[in-house]
Design a protein around this motif. Structure first.
Motif, PDB file in Angstrom:
ATOM      1  N   LEU A   1     -47.753 -11.096 -11.166  1.00 49.01           N
ATOM      2  CA  LEU A   1     -49.191 -11.364 -11.174  1.00 49.01           C
ATOM      3  C   LEU A   1     -49.666 -11.017  -9.766  1.00 49.01           C
ATOM      4  O   LEU A   1     -49.325 -11.708  -8.806  1.00 49.01           O
ATOM      5  N   VAL A   2     -50.378  -9.936  -9.639  1.00 50.26           N
ATOM      6  CA  VAL A   2     -50.766  -9.433  -8.331  1.00 50.26           C
ATOM      7  C   VAL A   2     -52.248  -9.672  -8.112  1.00 50.26           C
ATOM      8  O   VAL A   2     -53.072  -9.220  -8.906  1.00 50.26           O
ATOM      9  N   LEU A   3     -52.567 -10.367  -7.055  1.00 48.24           N
ATOM     10  CA  LEU A   3     -53.959 -10.602  -6.684  1.00 48.24           C
ATOM     11  C   LEU A   3     -54.241  -9.801  -5.425  1.00 48.24           C
ATOM     12  O   LEU A   3     -53.688 -10.080  -4.373  1.00 48.24           O
ATOM     13  N   SER A   4     -55.065  -8.782  -5.550  1.00 45.97           N
ATOM     14  CA  SER A   4     -55.388  -7.921  -4.423  1.00 45.97           C
ATOM     15  C   SER A   4     -56.640  -8.431  -3.743  1.00 45.97           C
ATOM     16  O   SER A   4     -57.703  -8.479  -4.352  1.00 45.97           O
ATOM     17  N   LEU A   5     -56.537  -8.802  -2.490  1.00 43.65           N
ATOM     18  CA  LEU A   5     -57.653  -9.380  -1.757  1.00 43.65           C
ATOM     19  C   LEU A   5     -58.326  -8.302  -0.913  1.00 43.65           C
ATOM     20  O   LEU A   5     -58.042  -8.153   0.267  1.00 43.65           O
ATOM     21  N   ASP A   6     -59.213  -7.528  -1.540  1.00 41.61           N
ATOM     22  CA  ASP A   6     -59.910  -6.486  -0.796  1.00 41.61           C
ATOM     23  C   ASP A   6     -61.007  -7.075   0.072  1.00 41.61           C
ATOM     24  O   ASP A   6     -61.453  -6.448   1.024  1.00 41.61           O
ATOM     25  N   GLN A   7     -61.480  -8.276  -0.271  1.00 42.68           N
ATOM     26  CA  GLN A   7     -62.497  -8.935   0.527  1.00 42.68           C
ATOM     27  C   GLN A   7     -61.821  -9.831   1.563  1.00 42.68           C
ATOM     28  O   GLN A   7     -60.683 -10.221   1.414  1.00 42.68           O
ATOM     29  N   PRO A   8     -62.539 -10.160   2.651  1.00 38.50           N
ATOM     30  CA  PRO A   8     -61.988 -11.121   3.612  1.00 38.50           C
ATOM     31  C   PRO A   8     -61.663 -12.433   2.917  1.00 38.50           C
ATOM     32  O   PRO A   8     -62.146 -12.704   1.820  1.00 38.50           O
ATOM     33  N   HIS A   9     -60.890 -13.263   3.567  1.00 33.53           N
ATOM     34  CA  HIS A   9     -60.399 -14.487   2.943  1.00 33.53           C
ATOM     35  C   HIS A   9     -61.509 -15.519   2.839  1.00 33.53           C
ATOM     36  O   HIS A   9     -61.652 -16.401   3.670  1.00 33.53           O
ATOM     37  N   THR A  10     -62.322 -15.401   1.806  1.00 35.78           N
ATOM     38  CA  THR A  10     -63.375 -16.371   1.564  1.00 35.78           C
ATOM     39  C   THR A  10     -62.813 -17.530   0.755  1.00 35.78           C
ATOM     40  O   THR A  10     -61.712 -17.457   0.192  1.00 35.78           O
ATOM     41  N   CYS A  11     -63.570 -18.596   0.664  1.00 34.05           N
ATOM     42  CA  CYS A  11     -63.128 -19.759  -0.092  1.00 34.05           C
ATOM     43  C   CYS A  11     -63.093 -19.476  -1.592  1.00 34.05           C
ATOM     44  O   CYS A  11     -62.385 -20.168  -2.341  1.00 34.05           O
ATOM     45  N   ILE A  12     -63.839 -18.480  -2.034  1.00 38.37           N
ATOM     46  CA  ILE A  12     -63.805 -18.107  -3.457  1.00 38.37           C
ATOM     47  C   ILE A  12     -62.449 -17.511  -3.806  1.00 38.37           C
ATOM     48  O   ILE A  12     -61.838 -17.868  -4.826  1.00 38.37           O
ATOM     49  N   THR A  13     -61.945 -16.607  -2.989  1.00 47.32           N
ATOM     50  CA  THR A  13     -60.632 -16.033  -3.253  1.00 47.32           C
ATOM     51  C   THR A  13     -59.538 -17.083  -3.078  1.00 47.32           C
ATOM     52  O   THR A  13     -58.528 -17.072  -3.795  1.00 47.32           O
ATOM     53  N   ALA A  14     -59.731 -17.998  -2.123  1.00 47.75           N
ATOM     54  CA  ALA A  14     -58.743 -19.055  -1.920  1.00 47.75           C
ATOM     55  C   ALA A  14     -58.646 -19.951  -3.149  1.00 47.75           C
ATOM     56  O   ALA A  14     -57.551 -20.349  -3.564  1.00 47.75           O
ATOM     57  N   GLU A  15     -59.796 -20.259  -3.746  1.00 49.93           N
ATOM     58  CA  GLU A  15     -59.784 -21.101  -4.949  1.00 49.93           C
ATOM     59  C   GLU A  15     -59.064 -20.394  -6.092  1.00 49.93           C
ATOM     60  O   GLU A  15     -58.284 -21.012  -6.836  1.00 49.93           O
ATOM     61  N   THR A  16     -59.296 -19.104  -6.238  1.00 47.89           N
ATOM     62  CA  THR A  16     -58.647 -18.341  -7.299  1.00 47.89           C
ATOM     63  C   THR A  16     -57.121 -18.357  -7.153  1.00 47.89           C
ATOM     64  O   THR A  16     -56.382 -18.527  -8.121  1.00 47.89           O
ATOM     65  N   LEU A  17     -56.665 -18.182  -5.916  1.00 48.21           N
ATOM     66  CA  LEU A  17     -55.229 -18.214  -5.658  1.00 48.21           C
ATOM     67  C   LEU A  17     -54.641 -19.596  -5.941  1.00 48.21           C
ATOM     68  O   LEU A  17     -53.555 -19.725  -6.506  1.00 48.21           O
ATOM     69  N   CYS A  18     -55.379 -20.618  -5.546  1.00 49.09           N
ATOM     70  CA  CYS A  18     -54.890 -21.984  -5.742  1.00 49.09           C
ATOM     71  C   CYS A  18     -54.790 -22.330  -7.220  1.00 49.09           C
ATOM     72  O   CYS A  18     -53.805 -22.927  -7.663  1.00 49.09           O
ATOM     73  N   LEU A  19     -55.805 -21.960  -7.986  1.00 50.61           N
ATOM     74  CA  LEU A  19     -55.803 -22.284  -9.416  1.00 50.61           C
ATOM     75  C   LEU A  19     -54.713 -21.541 -10.184  1.00 50.61           C
ATOM     76  O   LEU A  19     -54.362 -21.932 -11.303  1.00 50.61           O
ATOM     77  N   ALA A  20     -54.175 -20.481  -9.598  1.00 52.86           N
ATOM     78  CA  ALA A  20     -53.099 -19.735 -10.256  1.00 52.86           C
ATOM     79  C   ALA A  20     -51.739 -20.391 -10.057  1.00 52.86           C
ATOM     80  O   ALA A  20     -50.765 -20.011 -10.710  1.00 52.86           O
ATOM     81  N   GLU A  21     -51.659 -21.378  -9.182  1.00 56.46           N
ATOM     82  CA  GLU A  21     -50.400 -22.081  -8.938  1.00 56.46           C
ATOM     83  C   GLU A  21     -50.529 -23.521  -9.435  1.00 56.46           C
ATOM     84  O   GLU A  21     -51.434 -24.252  -8.999  1.00 56.46           O
ATOM     85  N   PRO A  22     -49.688 -23.992 -10.331  1.00 51.61           N
ATOM     86  CA  PRO A  22     -49.839 -25.311 -10.952  1.00 51.61           C
ATOM     87  C   PRO A  22     -49.950 -26.466  -9.970  1.00 51.61           C
ATOM     88  O   PRO A  22     -50.821 -27.322 -10.119  1.00 51.61           O
ATOM     89  N   ALA A  23     -49.099 -26.496  -8.965  1.00 52.35           N
ATOM     90  CA  ALA A  23     -49.117 -27.622  -8.027  1.00 52.35           C
ATOM     91  C   ALA A  23     -50.416 -27.666  -7.236  1.00 52.35           C
ATOM     92  O   ALA A  23     -51.042 -28.717  -7.080  1.00 52.35           O
ATOM     93  N   CYS A  24     -50.844 -26.514  -6.739  1.00 49.65           N
ATOM     94  CA  CYS A  24     -52.086 -26.451  -5.969  1.00 49.65           C
ATOM     95  C   CYS A  24     -53.282 -26.731  -6.858  1.00 49.65           C
ATOM     96  O   CYS A  24     -54.220 -27.424  -6.466  1.00 49.65           O
ATOM     97  N   SER A  25     -53.236 -26.219  -8.079  1.00 50.86           N
ATOM     98  CA  SER A  25     -54.342 -26.414  -9.008  1.00 50.86           C
ATOM     99  C   SER A  25     -54.540 -27.891  -9.339  1.00 50.86           C
ATOM    100  O   SER A  25     -55.669 -28.398  -9.349  1.00 50.86           O
ATOM    101  N   ALA A  26     -53.445 -28.600  -9.606  1.00 51.47           N
ATOM    102  CA  ALA A  26     -53.546 -30.023  -9.938  1.00 51.47           C
ATOM    103  C   ALA A  26     -54.095 -30.835  -8.768  1.00 51.47           C
ATOM    104  O   ALA A  26     -54.959 -31.711  -8.944  1.00 51.47           O
ATOM    105  N   THR A  27     -53.618 -30.536  -7.579  1.00 55.50           N
ATOM    106  CA  THR A  27     -54.095 -31.265  -6.400  1.00 55.50           C
ATOM    107  C   THR A  27     -55.560 -30.938  -6.107  1.00 55.50           C
ATOM    108  O   THR A  27     -56.340 -31.803  -5.712  1.00 55.50           O
ATOM    109  N   TYR A  28     -55.932 -29.672  -6.315  1.00 55.85           N
ATOM    110  CA  TYR A  28     -57.315 -29.259  -6.076  1.00 55.85           C
ATOM    111  C   TYR A  28     -58.262 -29.950  -7.055  1.00 55.85           C
ATOM    112  O   TYR A  28     -59.370 -30.361  -6.679  1.00 55.85           O
ATOM    113  N   GLN A  29     -57.851 -30.102  -8.296  1.00 55.77           N
ATOM    114  CA  GLN A  29     -58.685 -30.800  -9.276  1.00 55.77           C
ATOM    115  C   GLN A  29     -58.834 -32.274  -8.909  1.00 55.77           C
ATOM    116  O   GLN A  29     -59.888 -32.875  -9.108  1.00 55.77           O
ATOM    117  N   THR A  30     -57.775 -32.877  -8.362  1.00 57.64           N
ATOM    118  CA  THR A  30     -57.885 -34.249  -7.861  1.00 57.64           C
ATOM    119  C   THR A  30     -58.918 -34.331  -6.744  1.00 57.64           C
ATOM    120  O   THR A  30     -59.754 -35.249  -6.705  1.00 57.64           O
TER     121      THR A  30
END
Length: 455
Positions: free
Chosen positions: A49-78
């Motif tokens: 699963l390849v996520l290509s970050l052509d844009q600078p590291h904005t919080c929108i791209t960070a959220e997308t990356l986090c939601l793709a990982e179960p542990a980060c996604s669960a903590t982020y929802q908390t």
């Protein structure tokens, strides 16, 4: 855990087994600033699963990356639940809940959200990005907001405009009132005239003042119009109260600045309404960082960057904490609030008020911009009346020298400092001041050419 590579085109890879347990599925996700999409493609050597970050590291791209990982996604929802609970109730969380939320915040901020920022002037995307940013930084709910959620001003695209060319088309009579001159230049630009007329009509007190709508149109004007126009309108160097009154009325303060009641609200009430709004809270954090006073700097600013401070100040216009000039005859700015009846919070209240009214860095930045605007007007006036001077030498001259003086805007502009402009350590006083002295360089050069010319 995913493997992460850094850089402007970083890729993050995750391995997922298929239902059969042997083959893999490859999903390529290109994350743009606004849209996120996934495209399926066959795999030969195993899935990624390849996520290509052509844009600078904005919080929108960070959220997308986090939601793709179960542990980060669960903590982020908390953490999202923590932020929503606090914003709805407005009351501090109990100790157990706060400890749980702080632990989730620490985990998430140390993952993909490290140093994530948001773009300015991206409208709906800005609001989305700021919502994510303040979810991750939910514990900062007081006046001190730590750091700006926006990218550095140096990274912003400063598009060139035709302000200076339009300015030379204004008659000399209009130059006696710099604010009127700036308004007339704005009206020669269709976009500037349209958006200025829109907020002026919306904020007019002829009808009932809809402050939220007024603020929204003010923000749109300062976000979408080039700084050449907005700085000339907001920081025009007045020499009398007639001009000062026009400058004070630039943002239609009867609706955008002052309250309908005769008494000023408490500054802490103003701050509370700002902290409940992600746009205002973000602009305030940006203002605190960019206009932070410094006692060790000659100009009062820590980063010696007046442009960033002025941009942050203009970003506050159109928010619940909209600032304006204290009066027609003053270059000091303030908030429409007081610290009367603050009780044991008077010190906190005065800190909020003084962040604008007694900000040494902000005052220095405004004064420098007014000096720059005055110099620009002088150069434009010289260009209008002396576009070129050609003097042929005496016919008996042995060297046949031809004296030529061409007044070029680009040459004059390159001589000016883009940031801090100091005049032998002098600056404008806080009351109505006299304009900057006319430059004698061009006048002296012209007289010299006349003396050397034919009799």
């Amino acid at each position: 855990m995913p493997e992460i590579s850094t850089g402007p085109h970083a890729h993050v890879s995750f391995h997922f087994p298929s239902r059969q347990g042997r083959s893999f599925i490859t999903i390529q996700g290109h994350i743009a600033a606004r849209q996120k999409y996934l495209r399926r493609a066959p795999s030969k050597a195993g899935g990624l699963l390849v996520l290509s970050l052509d844009q600078p590291h904005t919080c929108i791209t960070a959220e997308t990356l986090c939601l793709a990982e179960p542990a980060c996604s669960a903590t982020y929802q908390t953490l999202q639940n923590c932020s929503q609970s606090f914003s709805k109730s407005g009351l501090p969380l109990n100790q157990e809940a706060r400890n749980r939320c702080l632990a989730a915040e620490k985990f998430v901020r140390n993952s993909y959200f490290q140093e994530c920022k948001c773009h300015r002037r991206t409208r709906k995307l800005e609001q989305l990005c700021l919502r994510i940013y303040w979810t991750v930084h939910f514990s900062f709910d007081d006046f001190h907001l730590e750091v700006s959620p926006y990218e550095d001003t140096d990274n912003e695209d400063s598009s060139k405009t035709n302000y200076n060319k339009l300015s030379t088309r204004i008659s000399a009579m209009d130059r006696t009132n710099p604010c009127l001159h700036a308004t007339n230049v704005c009206h020669l630009n269709h976009k500037c005239m349209r958006l200025r007329s829109l907020y002026a009509q919306t904020c007019s007190t002829v009808t009932t003042c809809d402050r939220r709508k007024c603020h929204r149109h003010l923000r749109h004007f300062f976000e979408r119009i080039s700084a050449d126009f907005t700085k000339s309108l907001l920081f025009c160097p007045c020499q009398d109260e007639v001009c000062g009154e026009r400058r004070w009325n630039t943002i239609v303060p009867e609706c955008s600045f002052q309250s309908s009641s005769s008494s000023k609200p408490n500054c802490l009430v103003l701050l509370d309404s700002c902290l409940k709004d992600n746009i205002c809270k973000s602009r305030l954090a940006d203002f605190q960082e960019q206009c932070k006073p410094s006692g060790t700097s000659s100009d009062g600013c820590s980063p010696h960057n007046h442009a960033a401070c002025l941009e942050a100040y203009m970003g506050m216009v159109g928010t619940p904490m909209t600032p304006n000039y204290a009066s027609n005859s003053s270059t000091d700015v303030t908030l429409w609030c007081s610290c009367k009846d603050s009780g044991n919070q008077k010190e906190d209240c005065e800190q909020v008020l003084s962040s604008f009214a007694s900000n040494r860095c902000l005052r220095s930045a405004i004064q420098s911009q007014m000096i720059l605007n005055q110099r620009n007007m002088e150069v434009q006036e010289q260009l209008q009346f002396t576009p070129s001077l050609n003097f042929q030498g005496d016919a008996t001259s042995t060297d046949g020298t031809v004296f030529t003086s061409e007044m070029r805007w680009e040459a004059e502009k390159s001589k000016m400092q883009p940031e801090v402009l100091m005049q032998d350590g002098r600056s404008f006083p806080n009351s109505v001041y006299s304009g900057a002295h006319l430059s004698s360089l061009t006048l002296t050069f012209t007289l010299l050419l006349l003396l050397l010319g034919p009799p």
